[in-house]
Design a protein around this motif. Structure first.
Motif, short mmCIF file in Angstrom:
data_model
loop_
_atom_site.label_atom_id
_atom_site.label_comp_id
_atom_site.label_asym_id
_atom_site.label_seq_id
_atom_site.Cartn_x
_atom_site.Cartn_y
_atom_site.Cartn_z
N SER A 1 64.61 14.96 -10.03
CA SER A 1 65.21 16.23 -9.63
C SER A 1 66.08 16.08 -8.39
O SER A 1 66.89 16.96 -8.09
CB SER A 1 64.13 17.28 -9.35
OG SER A 1 63.32 17.50 -10.49
N LEU B 1 52.07 24.95 -6.77
CA LEU B 1 52.58 26.31 -6.94
C LEU B 1 51.57 27.22 -7.63
O LEU B 1 51.26 28.31 -7.14
CB LEU B 1 53.89 26.27 -7.74
CG LEU B 1 55.09 25.62 -7.06
CD1 LEU B 1 56.25 25.49 -8.04
CD2 LEU B 1 55.52 26.43 -5.84
N ASP C 1 58.70 14.15 -10.46
CA ASP C 1 59.75 15.06 -10.01
C ASP C 1 60.87 14.35 -9.25
O ASP C 1 61.80 15.00 -8.77
CB ASP C 1 59.14 16.16 -9.14
CG ASP C 1 59.98 17.43 -9.15
OD1 ASP C 1 60.60 17.73 -10.19
OD2 ASP C 1 60.03 18.11 -8.12
N SER D 1 55.58 15.16 -6.69
CA SER D 1 56.81 15.36 -5.91
C SER D 1 57.02 14.20 -4.93
O SER D 1 56.05 13.59 -4.46
CB SER D 1 56.75 16.68 -5.15
OG SER D 1 56.64 17.76 -6.06
N GLU E 1 54.89 20.32 -2.63
CA GLU E 1 54.33 19.73 -3.85
C GLU E 1 54.40 20.73 -4.99
O GLU E 1 53.76 21.78 -4.95
CB GLU E 1 52.89 19.28 -3.61
CG GLU E 1 52.16 18.78 -4.84
CD GLU E 1 52.93 17.71 -5.60
OE1 GLU E 1 53.18 17.91 -6.80
OE2 GLU E 1 53.29 16.67 -4.97
N ARG E 2 55.16 20.38 -6.02
CA ARG E 2 55.34 21.28 -7.16
C ARG E 2 54.00 21.60 -7.84
O ARG E 2 53.79 22.71 -8.35
CB ARG E 2 56.31 20.67 -8.17
CG ARG E 2 56.74 21.65 -9.25
CD ARG E 2 57.69 21.01 -10.24
NE ARG E 2 58.99 20.69 -9.68
CZ ARG E 2 59.97 21.57 -9.54
NH1 ARG E 2 59.79 22.85 -9.90
NH2 ARG E 2 61.13 21.20 -9.04
N ASN E 3 53.10 20.64 -7.85
CA ASN E 3 51.80 20.84 -8.50
C ASN E 3 50.95 21.91 -7.82
O ASN E 3 49.93 22.33 -8.38
CB ASN E 3 51.02 19.53 -8.53
CG ASN E 3 51.12 18.84 -9.88
OD1 ASN E 3 51.71 19.37 -10.82
ND2 ASN E 3 50.55 17.65 -9.97
N HIS F 1 56.82 29.20 -3.18
CA HIS F 1 58.05 28.51 -3.51
C HIS F 1 57.93 27.01 -3.22
O HIS F 1 57.25 26.60 -2.28
CB HIS F 1 59.22 29.09 -2.71
CG HIS F 1 59.40 30.56 -2.93
ND1 HIS F 1 60.11 31.08 -3.97
CD2 HIS F 1 58.91 31.63 -2.22
CE1 HIS F 1 60.08 32.41 -3.92
NE2 HIS F 1 59.36 32.76 -2.87
N TYR F 2 58.60 26.24 -4.03
CA TYR F 2 58.65 24.79 -3.88
C TYR F 2 59.78 24.43 -2.92
O TYR F 2 60.94 24.76 -3.16
CB TYR F 2 58.90 24.17 -5.25
CG TYR F 2 59.03 22.67 -5.30
CD1 TYR F 2 58.22 21.84 -4.53
CD2 TYR F 2 59.94 22.07 -6.17
CE1 TYR F 2 58.32 20.46 -4.61
CE2 TYR F 2 60.05 20.69 -6.27
CZ TYR F 2 59.24 19.89 -5.48
OH TYR F 2 59.34 18.53 -5.57
#
Length: 376
Positions: A316, A165, A313, A291, A161-163, A177-178
């Motif tokens: 991406s 990080l 996301d 994500s 989950e990018r949120n 890291h994502y």
């Protein structure tokens, strides 16, 4: 064609003479051609030669989640993929003496999946041996109340989950890291011959409350389009008793069976669970999710059209309208189902582009190569 004696015959065996029969024959021929085209193109994509990923002369001590199904297929995916990318993989479970195993095998890396049942004292003891440690968190941001307590004990933290990080970095984690999950092609791949499963629309997953609330007003129109549902808790849907042959209650489908259903379905709906559902989550910080879930990659690996609710996301990984289709509300979902059920060529081309993108970029081999490249 006229036979001697005046009897009319068709030049193609089995071709019916009446208009209704002829239309049915032509539709069947068209459907058979479309099915053959999809399976043939899928086979070509799946069997396409691709550049090999790096092989590293390193030793991995892999600690599985210890949670059984549905985590065990992910453990299998990681273990089998690591065997193709590294010199040695020793597997163990959270209940085993991890420190002693690390001391005996002297791996270059301890990698834990999920890690919520792995005592952090064991992780600290492995780090004290000078062995690098990493964790791949499987359920962010749904259980951050627990993961925030364990993440700082690892050298490397990978989250899907990018949120999350910035959350782990704020706790002092130096290497965050994502790394989303992916499709394990040993499980998720298209059926390459005519599928035994013949569905129009499918949804496979648990009946989290946000899914029930979203689907309930649409259940009648969706059922008219051939929707079938598999998963646990669907007795939460008040209308489920009206569709006993269309809603399967209380069954976890294994990955191979799931892939067969995906591949034999024209449209698969992917509706993410809510990150803010306090009835099942442990996310006191109320961190939102942007994500895509693992199902996004698994459906795309099965050569079927995916309709997924919008997440920030998502683009991406897949180009909306080209490799995947999205919906923002119930009306848009119904409209797109109607369109793609009546536009087979457009449906197939999106499904095939998703399959190609997945096998090219979104397999466990790609993800684990990225993980290993980050650490080593």
């Amino acid at each position: 064609m006229i036979q001697p004696g005046g009897h009319s015959v068709h030049p193609f065996p089995g071709h019916p003479s009446d208009d209704t029969g002829r239309r049915g024959w032509e539709d069947g021929l068209k459907d058979g051609y479309a099915e053959g085209y999809l399976r043939g193109r899928s086979k070509s994509i799946v069997e396409k030669a691709r550049p090999p990923l790096p092989f590293r002369q390193i030793r991995i001590l892999y600690v599985s989640s210890g949670k059984g199904f549905p985590y065990s297929p992910i453990d299998e995916a990681v273990i089998e993929t690591l065997k193709t990318l590294t010199a040695s993989v020793v597997t163990t479970e959270v209940s085993q003496p991890i420190r002693e195993l690390a001391a005996a095998h002297r791996p270059d890396l301890l990698l834990a999946l999920d890690g919520m049942d792995l005592p952090v004292e064991q992780v600290d003891a492995v780090r004290a041996l000078g062995i690098r440690t990493a964790i791949w968190l499987t359920d962010d941001p749904y259980y951050t109340d627990m993961t925030t307590k364990i993440a700082p004990h690892y050298d490397y933290v990978f989250t899907l989950e990018r949120n999350c990080l910035d959350l782990y970095r704020s706790l002092g984690c130096r290497n965050v890291h994502y790394l989303p999950f992916a499709a394990y092609t040993g499980h998720y791949r298209p059926t390459l011959t005519r599928s035994a499963v013949r569905r129009q629309v499918s949804f496979i997953g648990s009946a989290y409350w946000n899914r029930v609330e979203f689907l309930r007003p649409l259940i009648g129109p969706l059922m008219e389009k051939g929707l079938m549902i598999n998963g646990i808790w669907w007795d939460r849907l008040p209308e489920y008793t009206q569709y006993p042959d269309r809603i399967e209650i209380g069954k976890w489908m294994g990955p191979v069976e799931t892939a067969e259903v995906y591949s034999g379905t024209k449209i698969v709906i992917n509706l993410h669970r809510s990150a803010l559902d306090s009835s099942v989550n442990n996310n006191a910080l109320q961190i939102g999710a942007i994500s895509p879930n693992p199902r996004t990659f698994e459906i795309s690996a099965s050569s079927t059209l995916q309709l997924v609710d919008v997440r920030e996301d998502l683009a991406s990984f897949y180009k909306p309208g080209v490799e995947i289709e999205t919906f923002a509300n119930g009306d848009e979902l119904i409209d797109k189902i109607n369109f793609y059920l009546s536009h087979e060529k457009e449906r197939q081309e999106i499904a095939l582009r998703a399959l190609e993108r997945t096998f090219r970029e979104h397999t466990y081999s790609h993800r684990l190569n990225e993980l290993l490249g980050t650490i080593f």
